[in-house]
Design a protein around this motif. Structure first.
Motif, short mmCIF file in Angstrom:
data_model
loop_
_atom_site.label_atom_id
_atom_site.label_comp_id
_atom_site.label_asym_id
_atom_site.label_seq_id
_atom_site.Cartn_x
_atom_site.Cartn_y
_atom_site.Cartn_z
N ARG A 1 -14.97 -50.97 -51.75
CA ARG A 1 -14.91 -51.81 -52.96
C ARG A 1 -14.02 -53.02 -52.69
NH1 ARG A 1 -13.95 -47.32 -57.64
NH2 ARG A 1 -15.95 -46.28 -57.40
N PHE B 1 -13.87 -55.71 -55.22
CA PHE B 1 -13.37 -56.13 -56.52
C PHE B 1 -13.03 -54.89 -57.33
CE2 PHE B 1 -16.20 -59.47 -55.05
CZ PHE B 1 -15.35 -60.56 -55.11
N VAL B 2 -11.75 -54.50 -57.30
CA VAL B 2 -11.30 -53.30 -57.99
C VAL B 2 -9.85 -53.53 -58.43
CG1 VAL B 2 -10.52 -52.16 -55.90
CG2 VAL B 2 -11.21 -50.78 -57.83
N SER B 3 -9.46 -52.87 -59.48
CA SER B 3 -8.08 -52.97 -59.95
C SER B 3 -7.14 -52.42 -58.89
CB SER B 3 -7.93 -52.17 -61.24
OG SER B 3 -6.57 -51.97 -61.53
N PRO B 4 -6.07 -53.16 -58.55
CA PRO B 4 -5.13 -52.65 -57.54
C PRO B 4 -4.48 -51.33 -57.96
CG PRO B 4 -4.61 -54.93 -58.13
CD PRO B 4 -5.71 -54.48 -59.02
N TRP B 5 -4.22 -51.16 -59.25
CA TRP B 5 -3.57 -49.94 -59.71
C TRP B 5 -4.52 -48.75 -59.65
CZ3 TRP B 5 1.27 -50.49 -59.33
CH2 TRP B 5 1.87 -51.71 -59.62
N ALA B 6 -5.78 -48.99 -59.98
CA ALA B 6 -6.78 -47.91 -59.90
C ALA B 6 -6.99 -47.49 -58.45
CB ALA B 6 -8.09 -48.36 -60.52
N SER B 7 -7.04 -48.47 -57.56
CA SER B 7 -7.21 -48.17 -56.14
C SER B 7 -6.01 -47.38 -55.62
CB SER B 7 -7.36 -49.47 -55.35
OG SER B 7 -7.36 -49.23 -53.97
N PRO C 1 -3.90 -54.63 -50.63
CA PRO C 1 -4.04 -55.81 -51.50
C PRO C 1 -4.18 -57.11 -50.71
CG PRO C 1 -2.30 -54.40 -52.32
CD PRO C 1 -2.69 -53.87 -50.99
N ARG D 1 -7.75 -57.19 -49.14
CA ARG D 1 -8.78 -57.45 -50.15
C ARG D 1 -8.76 -58.90 -50.61
NH1 ARG D 1 -8.46 -51.91 -53.50
NH2 ARG D 1 -10.10 -50.82 -52.39
N ARG E 1 -11.85 -61.43 -50.25
CA ARG E 1 -12.42 -62.13 -51.42
C ARG E 1 -12.45 -63.63 -51.21
NH1 ARG E 1 -9.61 -57.99 -54.68
NH2 ARG E 1 -7.81 -59.34 -54.64
#
Length: 182
Positions: free
Chosen positions: A87, A89-95, A143, A146, A150
């Motif tokens: 992934r 494009f994902v939330s850094p906290w969720a990852s 981070p 990613r 991006r």
């Protein structure tokens, strides 16, 4: 993520992540689950931070070697698990939460498997240090990587091109409101 020329890159990236993840887990399994021929065994450590305190009492060099080894054992999972997920494009906290939770479960699985291996002992501090090592590796690498990927994707794709048969023809016509007859 858009399909197209980038889909092959995503597939290769994920395949490399999965292959490296499996290789690392096999290495960790071999390292931690092989039987050891030792004359005596200490009891399992189920009290949090007791083993870390004991390591610190051995002196700075030995403490660094032992604690650093536990931090580094599963640290590559902090990078390999998100890489295998693929992934961008994902939330850094969720990852971070997914990666740390998966690493904690893997570390717990190793600790539980060690109960049946001669010469190995369960240590709750190794579970804690392994999980912290994964979290640190994730924070330090993922981070930044990613963001770089991006930026590279935005530079490469630019605005979406129009198909050849679709030309700009102005605004869409609207139908004026017509009253209904009695």
């Amino acid at each position: 993520m858009r399909q197209g020329s980038d889909s092959q890159t995503v597939i290769r990236f994920r395949a490399a992540g999965i292959l490296l993840l499996l290789a690392h887990l096999l290495f960790v399994g071999w390292l931690t689950l092989r039987p050891l021929d030792v004359p005596w065994m200490t009891a399992s450590n189920l009290q949090p931070l007791a083993g870390i305190r004991a390591d610190l009492a051995l002196g700075p060099v030995e403490a660094t070697r032992r604690i650093g080894g536990e931090l580094l054992l599963l640290a590559p999972l902090g990078v390999l698990l998100p890489m295998a997920g693929g992934r961008l494009f994902v939330s850094p906290w969720a990852s971070m939460a997914r990666t740390v939770a998966a690493a904690a479960l893997i570390s717990l699985g190793i600790a539980l498997a060690q109960t049946g291996v001669p010469g190995q002992r369960v240590d709750v501090d190794s579970l804690l240090l392994n999980t912290v090592g994964v979290a640190l590796a994730h924070l330090l690498v993922v981070p930044m990587c990613r963001a770089r990927l991006r930026r590279r994707k935005r530079r490469r794709t630019g605005p979406a091109p129009r198909p050849a048969d679709e030309k700009a023809q102005g605004s869409t016509p609207t139908i004026p409101r017509v009253g209904i007859a009695p």
